[in-house]
Scaffold this motif. Structure first.
Motif, mmCIF file in Angstrom:
data_model
loop_
_atom_site.group_PDB
_atom_site.id
_atom_site.type_symbol
_atom_site.label_atom_id
_atom_site.label_comp_id
_atom_site.label_asym_id
_atom_site.label_seq_id
_atom_site.Cartn_x
_atom_site.Cartn_y
_atom_site.Cartn_z
ATOM 1 N N LEU A 189 0.832 -1.212 0.000
ATOM 2 C CA LEU A 189 0.000 0.000 0.000
ATOM 3 C C LEU A 189 0.865 1.259 0.000
ATOM 4 O O LEU A 189 0.584 2.218 -0.730
ATOM 5 C CB LEU A 189 -0.933 -0.008 1.209
ATOM 6 N N LEU A 204 0.991 3.753 -3.248
ATOM 7 C CA LEU A 204 0.606 5.156 -3.083
ATOM 8 C C LEU A 204 1.747 6.088 -3.480
ATOM 9 O O LEU A 204 1.539 7.094 -4.172
ATOM 10 C CB LEU A 204 0.187 5.401 -1.636
ATOM 11 N N ARG A 250 1.029 8.296 -6.822
ATOM 12 C CA ARG A 250 0.771 9.712 -6.571
ATOM 13 C C ARG A 250 1.977 10.585 -6.914
ATOM 14 O O ARG A 250 1.823 11.690 -7.431
ATOM 15 C CB ARG A 250 0.396 9.907 -5.095
ATOM 16 N N ARG A 255 -6.562 4.590 -18.559
ATOM 17 C CA ARG A 255 -6.923 5.959 -18.195
ATOM 18 C C ARG A 255 -7.766 6.615 -19.285
ATOM 19 O O ARG A 255 -8.728 7.341 -18.994
ATOM 20 C CB ARG A 255 -5.656 6.783 -17.951
ATOM 21 N N SER A 287 -10.952 4.929 -16.653
ATOM 22 C CA SER A 287 -10.737 4.216 -15.395
ATOM 23 C C SER A 287 -10.245 5.176 -14.323
ATOM 24 O O SER A 287 -9.415 6.048 -14.583
ATOM 25 C CB SER A 287 -9.703 3.097 -15.585
ATOM 26 N N SER A 288 -10.785 5.020 -13.137
ATOM 27 C CA SER A 288 -10.347 5.848 -12.024
ATOM 28 C C SER A 288 -8.940 5.445 -11.602
ATOM 29 O O SER A 288 -8.434 4.369 -11.960
ATOM 30 C CB SER A 288 -11.300 5.682 -10.840
ATOM 31 N N GLN A 289 -8.314 6.333 -10.837
ATOM 32 C CA GLN A 289 -6.962 6.035 -10.367
ATOM 33 C C GLN A 289 -6.949 4.787 -9.491
ATOM 34 O O GLN A 289 -6.005 3.988 -9.546
ATOM 35 C CB GLN A 289 -6.407 7.234 -9.601
ATOM 36 N N ARG A 290 -7.997 4.618 -8.707
ATOM 37 C CA ARG A 290 -8.084 3.429 -7.855
ATOM 38 C C ARG A 290 -8.168 2.168 -8.695
ATOM 39 O O ARG A 290 -7.507 1.169 -8.405
ATOM 40 C CB ARG A 290 -9.305 3.548 -6.949
ATOM 41 N N ARG A 291 -8.978 2.198 -9.758
ATOM 42 C CA ARG A 291 -9.107 1.013 -10.612
ATOM 43 C C ARG A 291 -7.798 0.736 -11.351
ATOM 44 O O ARG A 291 -7.397 -0.419 -11.504
ATOM 45 C CB ARG A 291 -10.244 1.211 -11.613
ATOM 46 N N ALA A 295 -4.848 1.386 -10.269
ATOM 47 C CA ALA A 295 -3.907 0.831 -9.299
ATOM 48 C C ALA A 295 -4.200 -0.626 -8.991
ATOM 49 O O ALA A 295 -3.302 -1.477 -9.013
ATOM 50 C CB ALA A 295 -3.935 1.665 -8.021
ATOM 51 N N LEU A 296 -5.481 -0.930 -8.702
ATOM 52 C CA LEU A 296 -5.840 -2.274 -8.253
ATOM 53 C C LEU A 296 -5.996 -3.267 -9.402
ATOM 54 O O LEU A 296 -5.745 -4.460 -9.220
ATOM 55 C CB LEU A 296 -7.136 -2.222 -7.441
ATOM 56 N N ARG A 297 -6.410 -2.777 -10.561
ATOM 57 C CA ARG A 297 -6.687 -3.685 -11.676
ATOM 58 C C ARG A 297 -5.492 -3.860 -12.609
ATOM 59 O O ARG A 297 -5.303 -4.933 -13.192
ATOM 60 C CB ARG A 297 -7.888 -3.160 -12.471
#
Length: 260
Positions: A79, A83, A87, A158, A162-166, A168-170
């Protein structure tokens, strides 16, 4: 294959052995420091406790501790690294400087300091070892994210909204799994070794808990009279760490892109 076979044998013995060997804390003072025999295959310790039963019961503790520490360190470090790499900017600077602070201290010394502050117990040992293990994962994941975040498949995600969270996780985190698996395999053995070291110097489990490091510490004064009492848990530590290191070496070879 050797590492996997050895690990399966150790796990099976740790899980099933205590059911057949009785209470590892039961004392038999008339038979203290008894040599290995049919009744006590690994002999007895200074309090007449069966060494084999204590070693196998300690296997549950050490294996569970090693895996728990690895998972906690992997999640925390991943994590932080994700991050920082995603970021960038001041997030990256702050998180990496905190990581550098932890890396600046020798891991065993820092774990000793944390254990001493928290007090001797298995839970505190897990916290101490995890606290010194997560920075390696943070550095590893950050490096992977920095290498991947400008790749075409990430830019395409992007562009599709896709969101930044998606992202990152996907797309980012799954592509860091190979090096994380290799690092995690090595770190389980390292966590077991560090926890045994803390147990040896008195920062680990409280007696009469059969933890391998504490067992070696308790019986070291009788090594000339009854070497089996301290040799058995020491050999168990060696074989367990060896098994995880062999598995880590194999995973590193499997995931090495130069060999594909």
């Amino acid at each position: 294959m050797l590492g996997a076979a050895l690990l399966v044998l150790l796990v099976a013995a740790a899980l099933l052995g205590p059911f057949f060997l009785g209470d590892p804390t039961a004392q038999d003072l008339p038979n203290r420091l008894a040599a290995p025999s049919a009744t006590h295959p690994f002999g007895t310790d200074q309090l007449g406790r069966d060494v084999l039963s204590r070693v196998l019961s300690g296997g549950r503790i050490s294996l569970g501790l090693g895996v728990s520490v690895m998972l906690a360190s992997l999640v925390t470090g991943s994590l932080v690294g994700l991050l920082a790499g995603l970021r960038g900017g001041w997030w990256d600077e702050v998180l990496m400087r905190v990581t550098d602070i932890f890396l600046a201290f020798p891991s065993l010394i820092l774990a000793m300091a944390i254990s001493a502050a928290l007090g001797p117990s298995l839970t505190n040992v897990m916290i101490a070892v995890a606290a010194v293990s997560w920075p390696a994962y943070a550095r590893l994941v950050r490096a992977q994210v920095l290498a991947l975040r400008e790749r075409e498949f990430v830019e395409a995600a992007r562009a599709l909204g896709s969101s930044q969270r998606r992202v990152a996780l996907r797309h980012l985190l799954p592509n860091t799994l190979a090096p994380l698996l290799v690092q995690g395999s090595f770190d389980v053995g390292g966590a077991i070794l560090t926890a045994a070291g803390l147990g040896f110097i008195g920062f680990g489990a409280k007696p009469p808990t059969p933890e391998w490091g504490a067992m070696v510490s308790e019986t070291r004064n009788f090594i000339n009279q009854a070497p089996w009492a301290s040799s058995a848990p020491a050999i168990a530590i060696l074989l367990t760490v060896l098994a995880f290191n062999l598995i880590g070496d194999a995973l590193r070879d499997i995931f090495d892109p130069r060999k594909t």
